[in-house]
Scaffold this motif. Sequence first.
Motif, PDB file in Angstrom:
ATOM      1  N   LEU A 300      92.804  22.916  25.172  1.00  0.00           N
ATOM      2  CA  LEU A 300      92.221  21.590  25.416  1.00  0.00           C
ATOM      3  C   LEU A 300      92.637  21.084  26.787  1.00  0.00           C
ATOM      4  O   LEU A 300      91.813  20.558  27.557  1.00  0.00           O
ATOM      5  CB  LEU A 300      92.674  20.612  24.322  1.00  0.00           C
ATOM      6  CG  LEU A 300      92.137  19.174  24.431  1.00  0.00           C
ATOM      7  CD1 LEU A 300      90.615  19.169  24.326  1.00  0.00           C
ATOM      8  CD2 LEU A 300      92.753  18.299  23.355  1.00  0.00           C
ATOM      9  N   GLY A 301      93.927  21.266  27.119  1.00  0.00           N
ATOM     10  CA  GLY A 301      94.403  20.893  28.448  1.00  0.00           C
ATOM     11  C   GLY A 301      93.720  21.718  29.529  1.00  0.00           C
ATOM     12  O   GLY A 301      93.360  21.192  30.598  1.00  0.00           O
ATOM     13  N   ALA A 302      93.519  23.021  29.237  1.00  0.00           N
ATOM     14  CA  ALA A 302      92.848  23.888  30.214  1.00  0.00           C
ATOM     15  C   ALA A 302      91.403  23.459  30.437  1.00  0.00           C
ATOM     16  O   ALA A 302      90.904  23.458  31.569  1.00  0.00           O
ATOM     17  CB  ALA A 302      92.901  25.340  29.729  1.00  0.00           C
ATOM     18  N   SER A 303      90.719  23.078  29.359  1.00  0.00           N
ATOM     19  CA  SER A 303      89.316  22.671  29.495  1.00  0.00           C
ATOM     20  C   SER A 303      89.188  21.372  30.279  1.00  0.00           C
ATOM     21  O   SER A 303      88.254  21.208  31.075  1.00  0.00           O
ATOM     22  CB  SER A 303      88.684  22.511  28.106  1.00  0.00           C
ATOM     23  OG  SER A 303      89.302  21.453  27.386  1.00  0.00           O
ATOM     24  N   ILE A 304      90.133  20.447  30.099  1.00  0.00           N
ATOM     25  CA  ILE A 304      90.107  19.200  30.860  1.00  0.00           C
ATOM     26  C   ILE A 304      90.343  19.484  32.345  1.00  0.00           C
ATOM     27  O   ILE A 304      89.679  18.932  33.222  1.00  0.00           O
ATOM     28  CB  ILE A 304      91.161  18.219  30.312  1.00  0.00           C
ATOM     29  CG1 ILE A 304      90.776  17.773  28.897  1.00  0.00           C
ATOM     30  CG2 ILE A 304      91.310  17.000  31.233  1.00  0.00           C
ATOM     31  CD1 ILE A 304      91.840  16.956  28.195  1.00  0.00           C
ATOM     32  N   GLY A 305      91.302  20.381  32.626  1.00  0.00           N
ATOM     33  CA  GLY A 305      91.567  20.770  34.012  1.00  0.00           C
ATOM     34  C   GLY A 305      90.367  21.437  34.646  1.00  0.00           C
ATOM     35  O   GLY A 305      90.024  21.172  35.810  1.00  0.00           O
ATOM     36  N   LEU A 306      89.684  22.328  33.883  1.00  0.00           N
ATOM     37  CA  LEU A 306      88.510  23.005  34.406  1.00  0.00           C
ATOM     38  C   LEU A 306      87.380  22.017  34.679  1.00  0.00           C
ATOM     39  O   LEU A 306      86.690  22.099  35.713  1.00  0.00           O
ATOM     40  CB  LEU A 306      88.049  24.075  33.409  1.00  0.00           C
ATOM     41  CG  LEU A 306      86.776  24.848  33.772  1.00  0.00           C
ATOM     42  CD1 LEU A 306      86.954  25.586  35.087  1.00  0.00           C
ATOM     43  CD2 LEU A 306      86.410  25.834  32.657  1.00  0.00           C
ATOM     44  N   MET A 307      87.183  21.061  33.766  1.00  0.00           N
ATOM     45  CA  MET A 307      86.147  20.055  33.964  1.00  0.00           C
ATOM     46  C   MET A 307      86.410  19.234  35.225  1.00  0.00           C
ATOM     47  O   MET A 307      85.491  18.938  36.002  1.00  0.00           O
ATOM     48  CB  MET A 307      86.066  19.128  32.743  1.00  0.00           C
ATOM     49  CG  MET A 307      84.939  18.099  32.819  1.00  0.00           C
ATOM     50  SD  MET A 307      84.935  16.976  31.404  1.00  0.00           S
ATOM     51  CE  MET A 307      84.527  18.116  30.077  1.00  0.00           C
TER      52      MET A 307
END
Length: 414
Positions: A300-307
């Motif tokens: 979830l943290g990775a997806s927020i960073g990617l976004m």
Amino acid sequence: MNLLENIKEALQSIKSHLLRTVLTGTIVAIGIMSLVGMLTAIDGIKAQIEESFSGLGASNFDIRSRGFSGGRAVQDGKTEKSYPVVKYREALAFKEAFGNTGPATVFTTVSGTAEVKRGSKKTNPNVRLTGADDLYFGLKGLKIEKGRNFSRTEVQYGNYVCIVGVDIVKSLFGDSEEPLNDYLTVYGNRYTIVGVLEKQGSVGGGPGADRAIFIPVENASRLDLNGTFRYSITASGSDPLKLDYEMGQATGLMRKIRQDKVGQEDSFELTKSQSVGESLEEVAGYLRIGGFGIGFITLLGASIGLMNIMLVSVTERTREIGIRKALGATPMRIRQQFLIEAIVICILGGIVGVLFGIGIGNIVANAIGPGGFLVPWLWIFVAFIVCIVVGLASGYFPARKASRLDPIESLRYE
């Protein structure tokens, strides 16, 4: 601009911003690594334990008195007819008759509140006294750490020998005293200690085998002055795949021994033992849920960073987007390009995460107990599916924002 050109442009954009791609992919890789690593370690440890206990309990079943209380069987809140308990001679007859199919052990609990004495020392009156034969320990998965098992002669003639749990040794013997071939007294009878069990640990709050004494079942039967002891049988079939058939055979043998009439229901209970593999799978299931939870939080943290990175990329490339639209690129193609970029970054990070996850998971599993190298193909497949989902979820909003940019305003953007 077709799909192939979109893919080429997405890869070119990723290559031109290599540092940003590496940093973003690293975030995804850490999430995938934690997910695959934990699940690989769990499966590796489970496989090693199953190998250590291979076959234990996989084809075992129990036969005991109906209702186990030996009295009236209760079903659906109604008290049914009373059934006699399984007698010692009946249990022995079944063991002998079933011998051609597989091993069977006969045992009974003499008391759960016995007091054990040795000289001036004595235990609390909470020791479990069990009568068993020489096959009991192997079928029940109990290992003898010191000394030996009962001999066939000792079981046949009911000699006054015993095997004890570690808590009994701690209560009655000092650190420098050797319990083997020493004596203890239970119910006025003196028994020679021939073996000490490995520490089993507490299960469900009970003392288990650590606070128990095992004597030959023939000897235990002599303590059954009123004929009220309940004898149980644990039998092992020849093949787990034939278990149902062999349980049917066992039912027929026991009905013949108990002289149950045709059409009459069984006067005993026959149930499949829960295997070690089933118990491990239950525990491993909870561990996998925990692993998925931790991996999900990391991803979830990775997806927020990617976004966030993709939104920055949209802002930086506003003029480029305007030029593409001026040349005829549709909003769908613009969305497609940014989604492909997000998915490719996630897959690249996922490949690195899977490789590190497999390595770390196997290192953890082999550190706990030596074993082989496990490649979790299922979790690899799941990991790449997760990567694609994370890429789509993280890239959709930035891609949608890019596709809605006004081409005139984009061309004037500095």
